[in-house]
Write a protein that holds these residues in place. Structure first.
Motif, PDB file in Angstrom:
ATOM      1  N   PRO A 242       0.817  -1.181   0.180  1.00  0.00           N
ATOM      2  CA  PRO A 242       0.042  -0.103  -0.121  1.00  0.00           C
ATOM      3  C   PRO A 242       1.004   1.196   0.017  1.00  0.00           C
ATOM      4  CG  PRO A 242       0.294  -0.889   2.109  1.00  0.00           C
ATOM      5  CD  PRO A 242       0.909  -2.014   1.241  1.00  0.00           C
ATOM      6  N   VAL A 243       1.620   1.414  -1.064  1.00  0.00           N
ATOM      7  CA  VAL A 243       2.694   2.542  -1.244  1.00  0.00           C
ATOM      8  C   VAL A 243       2.202   3.273  -2.489  1.00  0.00           C
ATOM      9  CG1 VAL A 243       4.959   3.083  -1.510  1.00  0.00           C
ATOM     10  CG2 VAL A 243       4.157   1.110   0.201  1.00  0.00           C
ATOM     11  N   THR A 244       2.483   4.686  -2.689  1.00  0.00           N
ATOM     12  CA  THR A 244       2.124   5.316  -3.987  1.00  0.00           C
ATOM     13  C   THR A 244       3.585   5.475  -4.541  1.00  0.00           C
ATOM     14  OG1 THR A 244       0.239   6.546  -2.856  1.00  0.00           O
ATOM     15  CG2 THR A 244       1.352   7.463  -4.880  1.00  0.00           C
ATOM     16  N   GLU A 245       3.572   4.997  -5.835  1.00  0.00           N
ATOM     17  CA  GLU A 245       4.702   5.225  -6.560  1.00  0.00           C
ATOM     18  C   GLU A 245       4.930   6.756  -6.678  1.00  0.00           C
ATOM     19  OE1 GLU A 245       6.730   2.970 -10.027  1.00  0.00           O
ATOM     20  OE2 GLU A 245       4.711   2.652  -9.782  1.00  0.00           O
ATOM     21  N   VAL A 246       6.309   7.149  -6.894  1.00  0.00           N
ATOM     22  CA  VAL A 246       6.841   8.278  -7.057  1.00  0.00           C
ATOM     23  C   VAL A 246       6.299   8.826  -8.697  1.00  0.00           C
ATOM     24  CG1 VAL A 246       8.686   8.237  -5.598  1.00  0.00           C
ATOM     25  CG2 VAL A 246       8.959   7.954  -8.079  1.00  0.00           C
ATOM     26  N   SER A 247       5.941  10.188  -8.770  1.00  0.00           N
ATOM     27  CA  SER A 247       5.450  10.852  -9.747  1.00  0.00           C
ATOM     28  C   SER A 247       6.841  11.531 -10.583  1.00  0.00           C
ATOM     29  CB  SER A 247       4.371  11.841  -9.574  1.00  0.00           C
ATOM     30  OG  SER A 247       4.921  12.979  -8.438  1.00  0.00           O
ATOM     31  N   ASP A 248       7.983  11.470 -10.020  1.00  0.00           N
ATOM     32  CA  ASP A 248       9.142  11.896 -10.777  1.00  0.00           C
ATOM     33  C   ASP A 248       9.204  11.671 -12.349  1.00  0.00           C
ATOM     34  OD1 ASP A 248      11.475  12.922 -11.654  1.00  0.00           O
ATOM     35  OD2 ASP A 248      12.594  12.319 -10.054  1.00  0.00           O
ATOM     36  N   PRO A 249       9.177  12.393 -13.246  1.00  0.00           N
ATOM     37  CA  PRO A 249       9.287  11.831 -14.464  1.00  0.00           C
ATOM     38  C   PRO A 249      10.530  11.084 -15.211  1.00  0.00           C
ATOM     39  CG  PRO A 249       9.471  14.277 -14.295  1.00  0.00           C
ATOM     40  CD  PRO A 249       8.844  13.703 -13.067  1.00  0.00           C
ATOM     41  N   THR A 250      11.723  11.227 -14.068  1.00  0.00           N
ATOM     42  CA  THR A 250      12.827  10.567 -14.396  1.00  0.00           C
ATOM     43  C   THR A 250      12.721   9.070 -13.989  1.00  0.00           C
ATOM     44  OG1 THR A 250      14.047  11.405 -12.443  1.00  0.00           O
ATOM     45  CG2 THR A 250      13.875  12.870 -14.470  1.00  0.00           C
ATOM     46  N   HIS A 251      11.853   8.887 -12.927  1.00  0.00           N
ATOM     47  CA  HIS A 251      11.741   7.386 -12.605  1.00  0.00           C
ATOM     48  C   HIS A 251      11.188   6.499 -13.612  1.00  0.00           C
ATOM     49  CE1 HIS A 251      10.551   4.205 -10.003  1.00  0.00           C
ATOM     50  NE2 HIS A 251       9.157   4.325 -10.290  1.00  0.00           N
TER      51      HIS A 251
END
Length: 314
Positions: A122-131
């Motif tokens: 139950p974790v939100t993935e990062v929104s950083d476009p370089t991810h």
């Protein structure tokens, strides 16, 4: 990477594709309807495999911290809306999402089982476009859920093994059993499958985890230490609501009780004979700033280098 196996390059690409597909569609423990359905669908296309699901491989009463009926209904509907085969979803009942696939050779040999876990966190993935998942278009489509512990890779590797084993079946004897386990997070899913007997006759049980010890791509380490025995706790505190300004003497603050407990848990003496751990991972409670919290939830774990040390910590 060269393996010398037939069509190994194509298989490796399929494993990568499967992993990304699972990463896009993360599902929490006992709610892995789409993931398990895709596993069944892919293995059913291969010759020689038998597939068992539902109560054939899980004891319902042995599950721990099972989601609500509403959560199951939502997860099933979501899985079907995103392409899960209805016939497979139906076989999982309510949260019996374990899958066991088996190939039996005509040649004698041991029963070798490989175990793969399927659930996300139950974790939100990062929104950083370089991810990288964002950059290459396979990030989680569901806020609040993601494969942050590599189970998407594990499940994909299980499908890759099924594909390779089918093509190499003339080179080995015995039985090959692939165990796709739900709800590994929180140590909740294994007991129901063990109690169903899926490992009773196993001679060799093999499992693994990406990135725990090996830190570089292309490295395989055949054993790992220090993973520790663990016990998970979920504790609910019941208090009494009251207005914090007008009637503070009437209320009983469950949130403060949980906070006090959290502090005291970390004061447990460590064991002198080996590694021991304790961690409060989540605390929730209360309804509003001006209301004394009538309830609270605390989740924590203890770990030990041995079962004895783990029991001491528990």
């Amino acid at each position: 990477m060269k393996t010398g196996l037939p069509e190994s390059g194509a298989t490796l690409q399929r494993v990568a594709d499967w992993r990304r597909e699972f990463h896009r569609h993360p599902e929490l423990g006992f709610l892995e309807y789409r993931t398990a359905a895709l596993v069944c669908s892919e293995i059913a296309r291969l010759p020689g495999w038998t597939i068992r699901t539902g109560e054939q491989v899980m004891v319902p009463s042995a599950r721990m911290n099972v989601p609500s009926q509403q959560e199951h209904a939502r997860a099933r509907a979501e899985a079907l809306a995103h392409g899960a085969e209805p016939a497979w979803v139906e076989r999982f009942g309510e949260g019996l999402t374990g899958v066991v696939a088996e190939w039996t050779s005509p040649l004698p040999g041991p029963v070798v089982a490989f175990r793969f876990d399927m659930d996300a966190l139950p974790v939100t993935e990062v929104s950083d476009p370089t991810h990288r998942p964002n950059r290459e278009g396979f990030a989680s489509r569901f806020p609040g859920r993601m494969h942050a512990c590599g189970h998407d890779a594990h499940t994909a590797m299980g499908l890759g093994l099924a594909s390779l084993a089918s093509r190499l079946s003339a080179t080995w004897g015995g039985r090959l059993r692939l165990i796709f386990q739900p709800a590994e997070e929180g140590c909740r899913g294994a007991r129901s499958m063990v109690d169903a007997g899926v490992v009773n006759d196993v001679d060799w049980l093999i499992c693994g985890h990406v990135g725990v010890v090996a830190k570089r791509t292309g490295v395989v380490i055949c054993s790992a230490e220090g993973l520790l025995a663990a016990t998970i706790f979920q504790v609910r505190f019941q208090g009494r609501a009251a207005h914090a300004g007008l009637e503070p003497h009437v209320g009983r603050n469950a949130l403060l009780a949980a906070a006090t407990c959290a502090l005291q848990l970390h004061a447990i003496s460590r064991h002198g004979s080996g590694i021991s751990r304790v961690n409060v991972g989540m605390i929730q409670g209360g309804t509003a700033t001006s209301v004394i919290a009538p309830d609270a939830l605390l989740t924590f774990e203890v770990r030990g280098e041995t079962s004895e040390i783990n029991r001491f910590m528990a």
